[in-house]
Write a protein that holds these residues in place. Structure first.
Motif, PDB file in Angstrom:
ATOM      1  N   ILE A   1       0.659  -1.224  -0.011  1.00 27.68           N
ATOM      2  CA  ILE A   1       0.041   0.097  -0.049  1.00 27.68           C
ATOM      3  C   ILE A   1       0.997   1.281  -0.051  1.00 27.68           C
ATOM      4  O   ILE A   1       1.681   1.321   0.654  1.00 27.68           O
ATOM      5  N   SER A   2       0.578   1.940  -0.920  1.00 30.61           N
ATOM      6  CA  SER A   2       1.459   3.425  -0.978  1.00 30.61           C
ATOM      7  C   SER A   2       0.973   4.228  -0.019  1.00 30.61           C
ATOM      8  O   SER A   2      -0.217   4.460   0.145  1.00 30.61           O
ATOM      9  N   ILE A   3       1.817   5.162   0.612  1.00 27.29           N
ATOM     10  CA  ILE A   3       1.299   5.978   1.732  1.00 27.29           C
ATOM     11  C   ILE A   3       1.160   7.427   1.192  1.00 27.29           C
ATOM     12  O   ILE A   3       2.421   7.839   0.448  1.00 27.29           O
TER      13      ILE A   3
ATOM     14  N   LEU B   1      -1.058   7.693  11.141  1.00 25.81           N
ATOM     15  CA  LEU B   1      -1.596   6.351  10.882  1.00 25.81           C
ATOM     16  C   LEU B   1      -1.548   5.346  11.823  1.00 25.81           C
ATOM     17  O   LEU B   1      -2.223   4.492  12.480  1.00 25.81           O
ATOM     18  N   PHE B   2      -0.108   5.021  12.380  1.00 25.78           N
ATOM     19  CA  PHE B   2       0.389   4.073  13.247  1.00 25.78           C
ATOM     20  C   PHE B   2       0.154   4.269  14.653  1.00 25.78           C
ATOM     21  O   PHE B   2       0.281   3.435  15.454  1.00 25.78           O
ATOM     22  N   GLY B   3      -0.010   5.651  15.069  1.00 28.38           N
ATOM     23  CA  GLY B   3      -0.086   6.113  16.379  1.00 28.38           C
ATOM     24  C   GLY B   3       1.219   6.103  17.133  1.00 28.38           C
ATOM     25  O   GLY B   3       2.279   5.602  16.656  1.00 28.38           O
ATOM     26  N   SER B   4       1.220   6.625  18.460  1.00 29.52           N
ATOM     27  CA  SER B   4       2.321   6.784  19.155  1.00 29.52           C
ATOM     28  C   SER B   4       2.865   5.143  19.506  1.00 29.52           C
ATOM     29  O   SER B   4       2.309   4.334  20.118  1.00 29.52           O
TER      30      SER B   4
ATOM     31  N   LEU C   1      -0.775   0.199  14.844  1.00 31.48           N
ATOM     32  CA  LEU C   1      -0.236  -1.070  14.083  1.00 31.48           C
ATOM     33  C   LEU C   1      -0.235  -2.181  15.160  1.00 31.48           C
ATOM     34  O   LEU C   1      -0.629  -3.277  14.561  1.00 31.48           O
ATOM     35  N   LEU C   2       0.060  -2.257  16.151  1.00 34.67           N
ATOM     36  CA  LEU C   2      -0.006  -3.357  17.209  1.00 34.67           C
ATOM     37  C   LEU C   2      -1.432  -3.780  17.546  1.00 34.67           C
ATOM     38  O   LEU C   2      -1.537  -5.167  17.430  1.00 34.67           O
ATOM     39  N   ILE C   3      -2.266  -2.918  17.528  1.00 30.63           N
ATOM     40  CA  ILE C   3      -3.767  -3.503  17.470  1.00 30.63           C
ATOM     41  C   ILE C   3      -4.141  -4.143  16.427  1.00 30.63           C
ATOM     42  O   ILE C   3      -4.809  -5.389  16.498  1.00 30.63           O
ATOM     43  N   ILE C   4      -3.752  -3.891  15.207  1.00 29.94           N
ATOM     44  CA  ILE C   4      -4.059  -4.568  13.968  1.00 29.94           C
ATOM     45  C   ILE C   4      -3.232  -6.065  14.100  1.00 29.94           C
ATOM     46  O   ILE C   4      -3.951  -6.951  13.778  1.00 29.94           O
TER      47      ILE C   4
ATOM     48  N   ALA D   1      -5.237  -4.914   4.935  1.00 30.37           N
ATOM     49  CA  ALA D   1      -4.972  -3.911   3.806  1.00 30.37           C
ATOM     50  C   ALA D   1      -6.246  -3.291   3.924  1.00 30.37           C
ATOM     51  O   ALA D   1      -6.258  -1.860   3.755  1.00 30.37           O
ATOM     52  N   GLU D   2      -7.549  -3.943   3.874  1.00 25.30           N
ATOM     53  CA  GLU D   2      -8.886  -3.282   3.912  1.00 25.30           C
ATOM     54  C   GLU D   2      -8.920  -2.166   5.373  1.00 25.30           C
ATOM     55  O   GLU D   2      -9.242  -1.255   4.990  1.00 25.30           O
ATOM     56  N   ILE D   3      -8.414  -2.718   6.432  1.00 25.83           N
ATOM     57  CA  ILE D   3      -8.489  -2.007   7.730  1.00 25.83           C
ATOM     58  C   ILE D   3      -7.553  -0.576   7.437  1.00 25.83           C
ATOM     59  O   ILE D   3      -8.088   0.452   7.796  1.00 25.83           O
ATOM     60  N   ILE D   4      -6.287  -0.806   6.622  1.00 23.37           N
ATOM     61  CA  ILE D   4      -5.496   0.034   6.627  1.00 23.37           C
ATOM     62  C   ILE D   4      -6.210   1.339   5.745  1.00 23.37           C
ATOM     63  O   ILE D   4      -6.027   2.431   6.038  1.00 23.37           O
ATOM     64  N   HIS D   5      -6.728   0.698   4.636  1.00 26.48           N
ATOM     65  CA  HIS D   5      -7.391   1.623   3.710  1.00 26.48           C
ATOM     66  C   HIS D   5      -8.207   2.592   4.511  1.00 26.48           C
ATOM     67  O   HIS D   5      -8.464   3.690   4.192  1.00 26.48           O
TER      68      HIS D   5
END
Length: 340
Positions: free
Chosen positions: A11-13, A22-25, A30-33, A59-63
């Motif tokens: 996935i391109s950012i 996006l990924f938080g502190s 990211l760890l939750i995903i 990928a669906e969640i990140i989108h």
């Protein structure tokens, strides 16, 4: 999205978003995903590489999270958890009408709005029914959203008064004699209602409206004998009301008024043998036209992520206890038949 093979997705950012947005502190989002899916997620400069059995779902969640950032919203662990739960059910956060409904603004200018599908339905129920019930576990926003709707109705001149009532029942404790006058004795029981009003209106505005008796915060027992016209009335912690108190409260409704009843039927603090007015109301009023029930669930919890886990753990424990108790009751009868 670029599929190299079935278990790897890239996935391109967009450069408009910083990775920490996006990924938080400390990469907490990211760890939750990763905790919820069988997927390995790697960040490399301007792209994300996802590998694993659940790569497509990750990928669906990140989108979805990127769409939320594109709309101007921010991400936090609670919202990330909820997006994951929606994606698992095949529902898109951005297409679900969540967060598009601003109920009111706090005294600090912060918008108050539903954060889950359940809360969105709850807010719609309050708008469209003169009597509605919000039933669900702790942390689902039952009281806070009801208070926000009351404030919104008052500011829009739909009602002239806000009345908040609560049964004065101790949560499994015996506090004994409390010092002070009558108001000081009952205030500890009503503190959650004050907290919601302070957060939305501010302390000074709340106390000023209370002095003018535009806002009333009272124990449920003080409602008897009144007829409440042109008012927004909330009964909080209704699971601790009795059959008689629930009937008394519901029959206070006057012309131009609206009543919201909130409660959690898994946390009843009434003395043993007393019937919960909320539990009975579900059975008695479930088919009455004009009265609506919204049942919130653990996925609607908007407190600390651990609250949902606590609720689920207790529900599982109670289910096991009930199953064991049922099995224990059946055993003597079975043994008796064998003896005969």
């Amino acid at each position: 999205m670029n599929n190299n093979h079935i278990d790897e997705i890239k996935i391109s950012i967009d450069q408009a978003h910083e990775p920490h947005e996006l990924f938080g502190s400390l990469d907490e989002n990211l760890l939750i995903i990763k905790d919820n899916l069988d997927a390995d997620i790697i960040l490399r400069q301007d792209e994300i590489i996802i590998k694993g059995k659940d790569a497509s779902k990750a990928a669906e969640i990140i989108h979805e999270l990127i769409k939320i950032l594109d709309s101007g919203e921010t991400l936090d662990p609670q919202k990330v958890n909820y997006v994951i739960s929606l994606c698992k059910r095949g529902v898109s956060y951005k297409d679900s009408e969540i967060s598009k409904d601003i109920i009111c603004f706090t005294h600090k200018g912060k918008p108050v709005k539903p954060k889950t599908l359940g809360q969105t339905g709850y807010a719609k129920s309050i708008r469209t029914h003169d009597i509605c019930f919000g039933i669900g576990p702790a942390g689902t926003g039952k009281t806070y959203l009801a208070v926000a709707m009351a404030v919104s109705s008052f500011k829009n001149k739909e009602v002239g008064k806000i009345i908040l009532a609560r049964p004065a029942v101790e949560a499994g404790e015996r506090l004994g004699f409390l010092p002070g006058d009558l108001q000081e004795k009952v205030d500890p029981y009503l503190r959650p209602l004050y907290d919601a009003l302070y957060d939305i209106l501010g302390r000074d505005s709340t106390l000023r409206l209370k002095e003018k008796e535009i806002i009333e915060i009272v124990p449920l027992a003080y409602m008897r004998g009144r007829t409440l016209d042109n008012s927004f009335i909330i009964m909080d912690e209704a699971q601790n009301s009795t059959h008689e108190q629930m009937k008394m409260f519901l029959t206070r409704l006057g012309l131009g008024s609206k009543a919201v009843i909130t409660g959690d039927i898994t946390q009843i603090d009434l003395p043993k043998g007393r019937r919960s007015g909320l539990v009975e109301a579900v059975k008695i009023l479930g088919n009455v036209d004009g009265i609506d029930f919204t049942f919130l669930r653990d996925s609607d919890v908007v407190r600390h992520p651990l609250v949902r886990k606590v609720i689920n753990a207790y529900e599982e424990f109670e289910r096991r206890e009930e199953a064991e108790a049922a099995a224990g009751q059946e055993s003597p009868a079975e043994n008796k038949e064998v003896d005969q």
